[in-house]
Design a protein around this motif. Sequence first.
Motif: not given
Length: 313
Positions: A7-9, A23, A25, A28, A39, A105-106, A313
């Motif tokens: 997920m992206k953070t 940013y 990856d 998750r 989500r 994203e999560y 996101p």
Amino acid sequence: MKMRTKMKTARIHEYGDASVIRYDDVPRPRPASGEVLVRVAATSFNPTEAALRGGLLQAFLPLDLPHTLGWDVAGTVAEVGADARGFAVGDRVIGRLDGAGAAAEYVRAPVATLVTAPASIPLTDAAALPVAGLTAWQAVFEHGKVAAGQRVLVNGAGGGVGGFVTQLATYAGAEVIATAGPRSAEAVRRQGADHVIDYTAAPVGAALGGPVDTLLNLVPLSPSDAAALAPLVRPGGRIVSIATPIEPPADAGVTAMHMVARNDVAQLAALVELVDAGVVGVDISASHPLTDLGAIHRLSEVGGIRGKVIIVP
């Protein structure tokens, strides 16, 4: 449908200016016992997060780095951990995450920190509620003890907390006098302020027209500006500040306090009820993708933000 394992953070690996936001990856997460995986539909920006990123809050809020930003969350339950009762997959939820992490994203969230999201507004807009709404609720009702018939001065009504403070003080039955700059004045009137003072045009005291029962200060102040506001409160009145402490003269007979909001799901649920009843509105001034978070931090530091900004996101 199988969920992605990455997920992206938006994270910081060190303290510093807005350029330290990266940013990344990352894997998750999975919810632990008593948690759900949310989500994320949106988080929202709070100015305090810029201070957190800059290392100004280390003394009482140290971080384990790297640290994912984002205290507010609005989203949909995607997975339920063991012993996590009260929510099911697909439920729409909001909450304040004191460990942060919603700029992703999560996010994992303890069920004890979440409430059902408002049904009457977009889920993304509901991300504006937790931190700013709880701060406003506690300033108005717990510490300000605002009640019908009082005159209340809201200093800094054009900010994200200010919109909720203005609406809640109006709901309590107070006469609300709000300070706001020209770009925020109309929004503050829509939120229920009885009088709006343009603080850029004249000293607040000169336009106030008499003392107030309660002063709710929501903005940082210079020592001289803080000293000028203190005498505007009548003897027996209250001063509540979420920013610069305001100290009245010792013989003024005024109760003054500097507050830090706490997480309270019962109050958040009560705010949701007021939103769904049409009593409290959520004013979203802008919506940005996650990769704009650094730019939002920079804009905040030069006073370029009005109302609440959400991050999707």
